[in-house]
Design an enzyme around this catalytic site. Structure first.
Site, PDB file in Angstrom:
ATOM      1  CE  LYS A  70      -1.712   1.609   4.066  1.00 17.92           C
ATOM      2  NZ  LYS A  70      -1.433   3.025   4.367  1.00 17.92           N
ATOM      3  CG  ASN A  71       2.285   2.722   3.501  1.00 18.31           C
ATOM      4  OD1 ASN A  71       1.138   3.053   3.206  1.00 18.31           O
ATOM      5  ND2 ASN A  71       2.660   2.490   4.739  1.00 18.31           N
ATOM      6  NE  ARG A 108      -1.331  11.733   7.826  1.00 22.19           N
ATOM      7  CZ  ARG A 108      -1.256  13.036   8.053  1.00 22.19           C
ATOM      8  NH1 ARG A 108      -2.327  13.685   8.430  1.00 22.19           N
ATOM      9  NH2 ARG A 108      -0.134  13.671   7.890  1.00 22.19           N
ATOM     10  CB  CYS A 123      -4.339  11.256  11.706  1.00 19.97           C
ATOM     11  SG  CYS A 123      -4.013   9.503  11.676  1.00 19.97           S
ATOM     12  NE  ARG A 167       0.193  10.206  10.063  1.00 18.47           N
ATOM     13  CZ  ARG A 167      -0.315   9.203   9.335  1.00 18.47           C
ATOM     14  NH1 ARG A 167      -1.486   8.698   9.627  1.00 18.47           N
ATOM     15  NH2 ARG A 167       0.372   8.754   8.294  1.00 18.47           N
ATOM     16  CG  ASP A 207       3.226   1.541   9.573  1.00 16.50           C
ATOM     17  OD1 ASP A 207       3.433   1.783   8.378  1.00 16.50           O
ATOM     18  OD2 ASP A 207       2.896   2.411  10.392  1.00 16.50           O
ATOM     19  CB  ILE A 212       7.059   6.978  14.701  1.00 16.66           C
ATOM     20  CG1 ILE A 212       8.308   6.098  14.584  1.00 16.66           C
ATOM     21  CG2 ILE A 212       6.749   7.723  13.406  1.00 16.66           C
ATOM     22  CD1 ILE A 212       9.570   6.821  14.161  1.00 16.66           C
ATOM     23  NE  ARG A 249      -7.377   4.382   5.517  1.00 14.27           N
ATOM     24  CZ  ARG A 249      -6.887   5.521   5.944  1.00 14.27           C
ATOM     25  NH1 ARG A 249      -7.313   6.033   7.068  1.00 14.27           N
ATOM     26  NH2 ARG A 249      -5.970   6.167   5.258  1.00 14.27           N
TER      27      ARG A 249
END
Ligand code: EPZ
Length: 416
Positions: A22-23, A92, A116, A121, A304, A326, A396
């Site tokens: 996804k990223n 985002r 978020c 963020r 993540d 983070i 998502r």
């Protein structure tokens, strides 16, 4: 509202195919805005976030056709440069359109992403970088309004190695005049994938994957035909699913080089990995050992994977310390895990997890993408039935996760 109904206690066994990242897909899609023509991307996962990005590209006037993992984006019809709040607030990553629009079209009006669940963020680093490259930027009515004749090279040092900030400015610099240098750049595999995609389009990006990335601007790029890397977070999530159920699972199509930190931690907790042709076999131990985690920018332990590993540690033998560095609020899954019997206390970004013998199924609510994965993992291991609500968070970022888990022997049912 869809829910996932999970009957826990089954060991996962069998093979699972890892989807495209996804990223890596999201910035690859906005990179198509750097050209006028037909871009083609392979191994693009069918996710809610990819569909949202498609709606955004169509808003700009592009064509967006995604079938069987192959995505075709036709940007020859792009004539609008506005990313509206109602789309940006749901994803985002829409801010990844900012750099390409300013670089290729000289203008952009992109809604500020707003808050978020996991943290403020902000995108100040993205904006400062574009200003250093000569863009005129105003923040008006909650939007970033950017203008530039032609961006010029700059030497930009990031306060924080921001992933999408690095990606946005790498894309912007690829069409700027001169050689841009990004210092303290993010080193994630998704950044490297984007650099390789840009270079396949005729860009001149070097050093991606390290902390200093240099981009020699060119006048024009050509549409790509490129394959996205596998999703390392989906891979880590399925490794953790095998671990938490004491299962024996083969992940196909995974790139284990992207998972050193995750596999090291799981190995220390007793998980056994065996290399296999085209994949990796993951064998969960009878009893998991406790472990400590500190999330860091890549190649450190990924934020993540923090929620998923917290679920794992909640039934490990001993006490684990999990430090989230983070994001300032990425412990939304703690309250829900405690409702399943986990023994967790949080103090200023550090969670202390005391392993319990077993979790108990309960009705729980997903709050963000990786928290929902954490609750699914907990449900797989818990005694009894778990119902995970607000499944749209999971959808998502995970392609057909319920079907993939079912194929591994889990008892999961998607219900309305
Ligand atoms: C990317 O988000 C990922 N999303 C996130 O994955 C991931 O958690 C994150 O990187 C960290 O690895 C995508 O790639 C689409 P950052 P990003 O900019 O780029 C602060 C998931 O679950 N910061 O690296 O938004 C920021 O507040 C998602 O798939 C600024 O202060 O993250 C955060 O504390 C969740 N100013 C830290 O830096 C800025 O201008 C890291 O953020 C930019 C960031």
């Amino acid at each position: 509202m869809e829910k996932l109904l999970i009957k826990g206690g089954r060991k996962l066994t069998g093979k699972v195919e890892i989807s495209g990242s996804k990223n890596a897909a999201l910035p690859a899609i906005t990179a198509s805005l750097l050209v006028s023509g037909k871009s083609r991307l392979h191994r693009v996962p069918d996710l809610a976030d990819v569909r949202t990005m498609g709606r955004l590209l169509e808003r700009f006037g592009a064509g967006f056709h995604h079938k069987d993992g192959v995505l075709e984006v036709d940007t020859s019809g792009v004539k609008s440069f506005e990313a509206p709040y109602e789309l940006v607030k749901t994803m985002r990553a829409s801010v990844l359109a900012l750099g390409p629009l300013v670089a290729r079209w000289g203008q952009a009006r992109v809604s500020l992403p707003g808050g978020c669940a996991i943290g403020a963020r902000p995108i100040d680093i993205h904006i400062t970088g574009l200003e250093k490259m000569g863009a005129k930027i105003a923040l008006k009515d909650g939007y970033v309004v950017a203008r530039a004749k032609r961006l010029k090279a700059a030497r930009i040092c990031f306060d924080i190695p921001t992933v999408t900030g690095t990606e946005n400015l790498m894309m912007a610099a690829s069409l700027a005049r001169g050689a841009t240098v990004l210092e303290n750049a993010a080193r994630e595999p998704e950044v490297v994938c984007l650099a390789e995609l840009l270079n396949s389009m005729g860009a001149k990006v070097s050093g991606a994957g390290g902390s200093v990335v240099e981009i020699e601007g060119v006048d024009e790029l050509k549409p790509p035909d490129y394959s996205i890397i596998p999703d390392r977070i989906e891979s880590g999530t399925f490794m953790t699913a095998a671990a938490i159920t004491g299962g024996d699972v083969v992940l196909k199509g995974v790139n284990v080089e992207h998972l050193d930190a995750v596999m090291l931690k799981l190995t220390e907790s007793g998980v056994v990995f065996k290399a296999q042709a085209g994949g990796i076999r993951v064998i969960g131990p009878e009893r998991l050992g406790a472990n400590d985690f500190k999330t860091m920018p890549y190649p450190g332990f990924p934020t993540d994977m923090q929620a998923q590993c917290m679920a794992l540690m909640s039934i490990a033998g001993g006490t684990s310390i999990i430090h989230e560095t983070i994001f300032e609020n990425r412990f939304m899954h703690v309250a829900e895990l405690k409702r399943m019997g986990a023994d967790i206390s949080v103090q200023a970004g550090v969670a202390t997890v005391r392993g319990v013998k077993a979790l108990r199924g309960a009705e729980v609510m997903a709050t963000d993408l990786r928290a929902s994965a954490s609750l699914v993992l907990a449900g797989l291991a818990a005694k009894g039935t778990t119902i995970v609500d607000r499944l749209y968070h999971l959808d998502r970022g995970y392609e057909r996760m319920d079907e993939k888990l079912k194929a591994l022997g889990a008892s999961v049912e998607r219900v309305r």
